[in-house]
Design a protein around this motif. Structure first.
Motif, PDB file in Angstrom:
ATOM      1  N   HIS A  63       0.874  -1.177   0.000  1.00  0.00           N
ATOM      2  CA  HIS A  63       0.000   0.000   0.000  1.00  0.00           C
ATOM      3  C   HIS A  63       0.909   1.223   0.000  1.00  0.00           C
ATOM      4  O   HIS A  63       1.538   1.551   0.998  1.00  0.00           O
ATOM      5  CB  HIS A  63      -0.898  -0.025   1.246  1.00  0.00           C
ATOM      6  CG  HIS A  63      -2.000   0.976   1.220  1.00  0.00           C
ATOM      7  ND1 HIS A  63      -3.282   0.702   1.645  1.00  0.00           N
ATOM      8  CD2 HIS A  63      -2.038   2.284   0.827  1.00  0.00           C
ATOM      9  CE1 HIS A  63      -4.040   1.765   1.523  1.00  0.00           C
ATOM     10  NE2 HIS A  63      -3.290   2.750   1.027  1.00  0.00           N
ATOM     11  N   HIS A  85       1.700   5.157  -0.282  1.00  0.00           N
ATOM     12  CA  HIS A  85       1.108   6.480  -0.051  1.00  0.00           C
ATOM     13  C   HIS A  85       1.934   7.511  -0.816  1.00  0.00           C
ATOM     14  O   HIS A  85       3.091   7.765  -0.502  1.00  0.00           O
ATOM     15  CB  HIS A  85       1.065   6.792   1.443  1.00  0.00           C
ATOM     16  CG  HIS A  85       0.190   5.859   2.214  1.00  0.00           C
ATOM     17  ND1 HIS A  85      -1.127   6.142   2.516  1.00  0.00           N
ATOM     18  CD2 HIS A  85       0.431   4.621   2.725  1.00  0.00           C
ATOM     19  CE1 HIS A  85      -1.660   5.121   3.193  1.00  0.00           C
ATOM     20  NE2 HIS A  85      -0.739   4.196   3.325  1.00  0.00           N
ATOM     21  N   HIS A 114      -2.180   4.938  -2.890  1.00  0.00           N
ATOM     22  CA  HIS A 114      -3.074   5.919  -2.260  1.00  0.00           C
ATOM     23  C   HIS A 114      -2.612   7.298  -2.725  1.00  0.00           C
ATOM     24  O   HIS A 114      -1.562   7.783  -2.318  1.00  0.00           O
ATOM     25  CB  HIS A 114      -2.986   5.814  -0.739  1.00  0.00           C
ATOM     26  CG  HIS A 114      -4.285   6.043  -0.053  1.00  0.00           C
ATOM     27  ND1 HIS A 114      -4.840   5.160   0.847  1.00  0.00           N
ATOM     28  CD2 HIS A 114      -5.174   7.059  -0.143  1.00  0.00           C
ATOM     29  CE1 HIS A 114      -5.999   5.605   1.285  1.00  0.00           C
ATOM     30  NE2 HIS A 114      -6.217   6.776   0.701  1.00  0.00           N
ATOM     31  N   ILE A 169      -6.245   4.633  -5.188  1.00  0.00           N
ATOM     32  CA  ILE A 169      -7.264   5.262  -4.339  1.00  0.00           C
ATOM     33  C   ILE A 169      -7.121   6.773  -4.440  1.00  0.00           C
ATOM     34  O   ILE A 169      -6.032   7.329  -4.243  1.00  0.00           O
ATOM     35  CB  ILE A 169      -7.109   4.834  -2.866  1.00  0.00           C
ATOM     36  CG1 ILE A 169      -7.301   3.325  -2.714  1.00  0.00           C
ATOM     37  CG2 ILE A 169      -8.104   5.581  -1.981  1.00  0.00           C
ATOM     38  CD1 ILE A 169      -7.004   2.800  -1.315  1.00  0.00           C
ATOM     39  N   THR A 216      -8.987  10.465  -3.058  1.00  0.00           N
ATOM     40  CA  THR A 216      -9.741  10.791  -1.843  1.00  0.00           C
ATOM     41  C   THR A 216     -11.044  11.545  -2.070  1.00  0.00           C
ATOM     42  O   THR A 216     -11.837  11.671  -1.142  1.00  0.00           O
ATOM     43  CB  THR A 216      -8.852  11.587  -0.865  1.00  0.00           C
ATOM     44  OG1 THR A 216      -8.356  12.772  -1.522  1.00  0.00           O
ATOM     45  CG2 THR A 216      -7.659  10.746  -0.421  1.00  0.00           C
ATOM     46  N   ILE A 230     -11.358  -0.165   1.952  1.00  0.00           N
ATOM     47  CA  ILE A 230     -10.015  -0.481   1.467  1.00  0.00           C
ATOM     48  C   ILE A 230      -9.777  -1.987   1.518  1.00  0.00           C
ATOM     49  O   ILE A 230      -9.167  -2.564   0.607  1.00  0.00           O
ATOM     50  CB  ILE A 230      -8.960   0.290   2.280  1.00  0.00           C
ATOM     51  CG1 ILE A 230      -9.056   1.793   1.973  1.00  0.00           C
ATOM     52  CG2 ILE A 230      -7.549  -0.224   1.989  1.00  0.00           C
ATOM     53  CD1 ILE A 230      -8.164   2.665   2.812  1.00  0.00           C
TER      54      ILE A 230
END
Length: 386
Positions: A94, A96, A119, A155, A157, A373
């Motif tokens: 994952h 970021h 993300h 992903i 937001t 998620i």
């Protein structure tokens, strides 16, 4: 149970919206009995690689040589990525973003055998980027696009950010909108609405940097002061503009009605939110992609004043006329008018705060977000086996 390997920029005790969200998300995932670890950077140069367990999460902190154009340079990142991917054999990576260290994964065959979820917290280029960032971005973009091509899912937001992101334009088929979320807290009794003759207490939380729009908020406070309105603003945060803001307060005669605070604990920030009437987030560009502090205010049943920056998720998180007021970006008069509207109608503070709390509970608790998620992890794992 899944084994989840997060890769982020920084982590607590570093304070920031992304870091706060990562912490809340990983704690929630631990409570769901997943095995969770994160590799992040030390936020100060010169510290050695470290490993610790915090709230059930294994935190690996990379040493950094220095920071170049806001970027921590971790020259040993590839070695540690490889070591812990082999050792832990995670089910999903994952990532970021933005985070330059993630680019090392492109050169690791061990990482390529695992599904990647990116993300996307924000684009690198804002409306008015630092010239050094603008100069280096073409090189950065080569690796950024390679990372996006390799990702199994991305992903984003908010719908607004997805629609406006040029960096994601070629990858929308991989994108799914899942908002940020934070852990709920035991609610205290709502603070009674202040009497009309009491100063309206405003709160602004965030790094003291150009895109946060503090100049426009201070101009609005000066206008309200000239109108004879009783308001008090608390600025919470630190950053490169701290000295210039303090100088302006003295120059404009605002030192008595604007208080600056920095290095507050989470408990102290929660106390500031409880004591305030309205949270203001006057950011002026979409570098403010979401605004986690808005969730903190809504959780505390406080209304918010935000700006209508195109592409930012702020005006999606806060519903105009329901959970707060959305005003024109980079416009001190619009901010002053919104503050005056709350000052004239104190009952709006209670009704909008209550509606904001309900919206937070419905959409932005971290457990709800973590569940979405988790469903995404399941999908990418299934698709990667096909």
């Amino acid at each position: 149970m899944k084994s989840i390997f997060h890769i982020g920029k920084y982590y607590s005790p570093f304070k920031g919206g992304i870091e706060n969200f990562m912490q809340h998300l990983m704690v929630s995932q631990c409570k769901s009995r997943h095995r969770v670890m994160a590799m992040v950077h030390h936020h100060q140069p010169g510290l050695p690689f470290s490993q610790s367990e915090e709230e059930g999460i294994q935190i690996l902190r990379l040493p950094i040589l220095t920071k170049l154009v806001f970027v921590p340079l971790a020259l040993t990142a590839r070695r540690y990525f490889r070591q812990y991917i082999i050792q832990e054999s995670p089910d999903v990576l994952h990532l970021h973003m933005p985070n330059v260290s993630c680019f090392w994964l492109l050169f690791l065959s061990e990482a390529k055998r695992i599904p990647w979820v990116i993300h996307w917290h924000s684009d690198v280029l804002g409306a008015a980027p630092d010239w050094k960032v603008k100069f280096l971005y073409p090189l950065y973009r080569i690796f950024e696009k390679a990372l996006l091509r390799r990702a199994n899912a991305i992903i984003v937001t908010s719908p607004a950010y997805l629609e406006s992101s040029s960096a994601l334009a070629d990858f929308t088929h991989k994108c799914v909108v899942i908002p940020l979320g934070i852990e709920d807290l035991p609610t205290s009794a709502p603070k009674p609405v202040r009497q009309q003759d009491a100063p309206l207490k405003l709160l602004c939380i965030g790094r003291l940097t150009y895109y946060k729009g503090h100049d426009y908020l201070l101009s609005a406070i000066k206008t309200l002061q000239a109108q004879g309105r009783a308001v008090h603003l608390t600025l919470v945060g630190s950053g490169e503009l701290a000295a210039s803001i303090k100088s302006r307060l003295n120059k404009d005669g605002l030192a008595d009605i604007v208080t600056m605070k920095s290095e507050l604990s989470d408990q102290q920030v929660a106390s500031e939110l409880y004591e305030c009437d309205v949270l203001c987030l006057p950011s002026i560009e979409r570098t403010e992609a979401f605004g986690v502090v808005l969730l903190e205010a809504m959780r505390a049943a406080k209304p918010c004043i935000v700006t209508d920056v195109p592409g930012s998720g702020m005006s999606w998180v806060v519903q105009h006329g329901k959970t707060g007021l959305v005003v024109k970006a980079a416009d001190a008069n619009s901010l002053a008018n919104a503050i005056a509207e709350f000052d004239l109608n104190r009952e709006m503070l209670f009704t909008m705060g209550k509606t904001g709390r309900a919206r937070y509970v419905s959409y932005f608790t971290v457990d709800r977000v973590a569940s979405e998620i988790d469903g995404l992890y399941e999908r990418v794992a299934f698709e990667s086996r096909q």
